[in-house]
Design a protein around this motif. Structure first.
Motif, PDB file in Angstrom:
ATOM      1  N   VAL A  51       0.716  -1.317  -0.073  1.00 31.33           N
ATOM      2  CA  VAL A  51      -0.041  -0.157  -0.150  1.00 31.33           C
ATOM      3  C   VAL A  51       0.818   1.333  -0.032  1.00 31.33           C
ATOM      4  O   VAL A  51       0.406   2.355  -0.573  1.00 31.33           O
ATOM      5  CB  VAL A  51      -0.750  -0.020   1.178  1.00 31.33           C
ATOM      6  CG1 VAL A  51      -2.075  -1.216   1.066  1.00 31.33           C
ATOM      7  CG2 VAL A  51      -0.329   0.093   2.572  1.00 31.33           C
ATOM      8  N   ARG A  52       2.225   1.044   0.355  1.00 37.75           N
ATOM      9  CA  ARG A  52       2.927   2.620   0.497  1.00 37.75           C
ATOM     10  C   ARG A  52       3.757   2.473  -0.910  1.00 37.75           C
ATOM     11  O   ARG A  52       4.704   3.376  -0.847  1.00 37.75           O
ATOM     12  CB  ARG A  52       3.855   2.498   1.697  1.00 37.75           C
ATOM     13  CG  ARG A  52       3.088   2.448   3.089  1.00 37.75           C
ATOM     14  CD  ARG A  52       4.090   2.178   4.231  1.00 37.75           C
ATOM     15  NE  ARG A  52       3.184   2.301   5.442  1.00 37.75           N
ATOM     16  CZ  ARG A  52       2.449   1.370   5.961  1.00 37.75           C
ATOM     17  NH1 ARG A  52       2.445  -0.006   5.201  1.00 37.75           N
ATOM     18  NH2 ARG A  52       1.617   1.414   7.018  1.00 37.75           N
ATOM     19  N   ALA A  53       3.488   1.679  -1.974  1.00 35.21           N
ATOM     20  CA  ALA A  53       4.485   1.814  -2.758  1.00 35.21           C
ATOM     21  C   ALA A  53       4.358   3.180  -3.612  1.00 35.21           C
ATOM     22  O   ALA A  53       4.986   3.545  -4.259  1.00 35.21           O
ATOM     23  CB  ALA A  53       3.982   0.574  -3.804  1.00 35.21           C
ATOM     24  N   THR A  54       3.205   3.912  -3.436  1.00 33.75           N
ATOM     25  CA  THR A  54       2.989   5.064  -4.334  1.00 33.75           C
ATOM     26  C   THR A  54       3.509   6.292  -3.658  1.00 33.75           C
ATOM     27  O   THR A  54       3.361   7.324  -4.067  1.00 33.75           O
ATOM     28  CB  THR A  54       1.454   5.097  -4.388  1.00 33.75           C
ATOM     29  OG1 THR A  54       0.695   5.303  -3.266  1.00 33.75           O
ATOM     30  CG2 THR A  54       0.793   4.136  -5.444  1.00 33.75           C
ATOM     31  N   ALA A  55       4.097   5.944  -2.208  1.00 35.39           N
ATOM     32  CA  ALA A  55       4.611   7.161  -1.376  1.00 35.39           C
ATOM     33  C   ALA A  55       5.417   8.040  -2.199  1.00 35.39           C
ATOM     34  O   ALA A  55       5.253   9.093  -2.095  1.00 35.39           O
ATOM     35  CB  ALA A  55       4.694   6.666   0.021  1.00 35.39           C
ATOM     36  N   PRO A  56       6.697   7.406  -2.646  1.00 36.69           N
ATOM     37  CA  PRO A  56       7.657   8.243  -3.417  1.00 36.69           C
ATOM     38  C   PRO A  56       6.981   9.229  -4.552  1.00 36.69           C
ATOM     39  O   PRO A  56       7.547  10.298  -4.328  1.00 36.69           O
ATOM     40  CB  PRO A  56       8.614   7.230  -3.702  1.00 36.69           C
ATOM     41  CG  PRO A  56       8.439   6.112  -2.847  1.00 36.69           C
ATOM     42  CD  PRO A  56       6.807   6.036  -2.649  1.00 36.69           C
ATOM     43  N   SER A 203      -4.108   5.564  -3.682  1.00 43.50           N
ATOM     44  CA  SER A 203      -4.542   4.502  -4.061  1.00 43.50           C
ATOM     45  C   SER A 203      -4.911   4.861  -5.492  1.00 43.50           C
ATOM     46  O   SER A 203      -4.319   5.891  -6.066  1.00 43.50           O
ATOM     47  CB  SER A 203      -5.988   4.448  -3.568  1.00 43.50           C
ATOM     48  OG  SER A 203      -6.797   5.135  -3.942  1.00 43.50           O
ATOM     49  N   GLU A 204      -5.125   3.730  -6.449  1.00 46.76           N
ATOM     50  CA  GLU A 204      -4.844   3.970  -7.823  1.00 46.76           C
ATOM     51  C   GLU A 204      -6.022   4.875  -8.134  1.00 46.76           C
ATOM     52  O   GLU A 204      -6.169   5.657  -9.287  1.00 46.76           O
ATOM     53  CB  GLU A 204      -5.494   2.746  -8.405  1.00 46.76           C
ATOM     54  CG  GLU A 204      -4.288   1.629  -8.533  1.00 46.76           C
ATOM     55  CD  GLU A 204      -4.818   0.375  -9.059  1.00 46.76           C
ATOM     56  OE1 GLU A 204      -5.675   0.431  -9.657  1.00 46.76           O
ATOM     57  OE2 GLU A 204      -3.940  -0.615  -9.250  1.00 46.76           O
ATOM     58  N   GLY A 207      -7.055   8.429  -4.146  1.00 42.13           N
ATOM     59  CA  GLY A 207      -7.550   8.679  -2.774  1.00 42.13           C
ATOM     60  C   GLY A 207      -6.427   8.106  -1.784  1.00 42.13           C
ATOM     61  O   GLY A 207      -5.533   7.423  -2.192  1.00 42.13           O
ATOM     62  N   PRO A 208      -6.500   8.377  -0.518  1.00 42.36           N
ATOM     63  CA  PRO A 208      -5.522   7.846   0.555  1.00 42.36           C
ATOM     64  C   PRO A 208      -5.652   6.473   0.810  1.00 42.36           C
ATOM     65  O   PRO A 208      -6.622   5.803   0.355  1.00 42.36           O
ATOM     66  CB  PRO A 208      -5.918   8.562   1.649  1.00 42.36           C
ATOM     67  CG  PRO A 208      -6.627   9.775   1.377  1.00 42.36           C
ATOM     68  CD  PRO A 208      -7.455   9.347   0.025  1.00 42.36           C
ATOM     69  N   SER A 209      -4.601   5.636   0.546  1.00 40.28           N
ATOM     70  CA  SER A 209      -4.514   4.302   0.803  1.00 40.28           C
ATOM     71  C   SER A 209      -4.379   3.941   2.240  1.00 40.28           C
ATOM     72  O   SER A 209      -5.148   2.812   2.498  1.00 40.28           O
ATOM     73  CB  SER A 209      -3.003   3.717   0.127  1.00 40.28           C
ATOM     74  OG  SER A 209      -3.059   3.890  -1.222  1.00 40.28           O
ATOM     75  N   VAL A 210      -4.139   4.778   3.318  1.00 37.93           N
ATOM     76  CA  VAL A 210      -3.839   4.292   4.383  1.00 37.93           C
ATOM     77  C   VAL A 210      -4.594   5.265   5.331  1.00 37.93           C
ATOM     78  O   VAL A 210      -4.326   6.569   5.268  1.00 37.93           O
ATOM     79  CB  VAL A 210      -2.601   4.083   4.992  1.00 37.93           C
ATOM     80  CG1 VAL A 210      -2.320   3.387   6.435  1.00 37.93           C
ATOM     81  CG2 VAL A 210      -1.726   2.905   4.113  1.00 37.93           C
ATOM     82  N   GLU A 211      -5.443   4.909   6.331  1.00 32.31           N
ATOM     83  CA  GLU A 211      -6.326   6.000   7.278  1.00 32.31           C
ATOM     84  C   GLU A 211      -4.933   6.480   8.238  1.00 32.31           C
ATOM     85  O   GLU A 211      -4.101   5.886   8.782  1.00 32.31           O
ATOM     86  CB  GLU A 211      -7.050   4.927   8.157  1.00 32.31           C
ATOM     87  CG  GLU A 211      -7.996   6.084   9.104  1.00 32.31           C
ATOM     88  CD  GLU A 211      -8.919   5.311   9.872  1.00 32.31           C
ATOM     89  OE1 GLU A 211      -9.542   6.062  10.610  1.00 32.31           O
ATOM     90  OE2 GLU A 211      -9.052   4.154   9.660  1.00 32.31           O
TER      91      GLU A 211
END
Length: 267
Positions: A51-56, A203-204, A207-211
């Motif tokens: 879920v954190r793959a998009t963070a960078p 997310s794809e 929106g946010p992936s993690v609360e």
């Protein structure tokens, strides 16, 4: 050609060569491309996924949106034992569990990276257990046996390189301060017990992936600001001496100074 003319021609060639040597030439430097590249650091058999793959990529997007700094929209991963680690000044080492011991090549690679002035952010994705943070500290003690983490807060440039931040936050509120191994008076290894990558992840659908807890979207915005500050700290070792971003910093200060104190800060 007579002898005097040959001597004169030779002298002209020599003078021309000396003038060429005197002309300043571009020097290859750490991160010479200048673009922010928040590279995930991989050790052992780790992979950058989940879920954190998009963070960078989100980190790069927020930096470009808010400042004058260029950033790579598709940041690359790098391994601790890869010579490519030395090509950029920053790496993000994140995880949520225990770590296997670093290999000798990984220790050597990280030691060279830090010796050249690189900055490493250690981000614990599960600070409740703290397993990753403890393991990373254990392994970094092998890389920098002479350095120990100390708390850093609002007195440190990381908290004021772009935004004036009252504390550190991420996906979780965590402790108000970061920790850092400080070398030459500057934080070089920064430890976050806040899951900053979790707050950045998208997310794809966008929106946010993690609360984010307990502060929700307001806390996420503060986490974005911390991420921007870390990037600006890396790109400008002391922003007060860097004129490239001065108009943006001045505009930000003017907005903050003129905003009614009862109004919430704008993103």
């Amino acid at each position: 050609m007579t002898r005097p003319r040959r001597l004169a021609a030779a002298a002209l060639v020599l003078v021309s060569a000396l003038l060429l040597l005197a002309v300043p030439r571009p020097v290859r430097a750490f991160g010479e491309e200048g673009a922010w590249n928040p590279r995930p650091l991989l050790t052992g058999d780790a992979r950058w996924e989940g879920v954190r793959a998009t963070a960078p990529a989100r980190w790069s997007f927020e930096l470009e949106r808010r400042t004058s700094a260029p950033a790579r929209r598709n940041p690359t991963t790098v391994r601790a034992d890869d010579p490519a680690l030395l090509a950029e000044p920053f790496a993000l080492w994140g995880g949520e569990g225990d770590l296997p011991p670093l290999t000798e090549r990984e220790v050597f690679g990280l030691r060279r990276f830090l010796a050249l002035g690189g900055v490493l952010l250690v981000d614990d994705f599960a600070p409740g257990s703290g397993a990753f943070g403890r393991a990373a500290r254990r392994e970094l003690a092998r890389v920098l046996p002479e350095g120990s983490p100390i708390p850093i807060g609002t007195e440190n440039v990381v908290f004021r390189s772009f935004y004036l931040l009252p504390r550190a936050v991420g996906r979780v509120e965590g402790p108000p301060k970061l920790s850092a191994i400080v070398r030459g008076g500057m934080p070089q290894v920064i430890f976050s017990d806040h899951d900053l990558a979790g707050a950045l992840a998208r997310s794809e659908g966008g929106g946010p992936s993690v609360e984010v807890t307990p502060g929700g979207e307001a806390q996420r915005e503060r986490a974005f600001r911390l991420a921007v500050n870390i990037a600006m700290y890396v790109l400008c070792s002391n922003y007060k001496d860097d004129q490239v971003h001065a108009p943006f910093l001045m505009r930000r200060r003017a907005i903050d100074d003129n905003r009614p104190r009862s109004a919430p800060a704008r993103p």
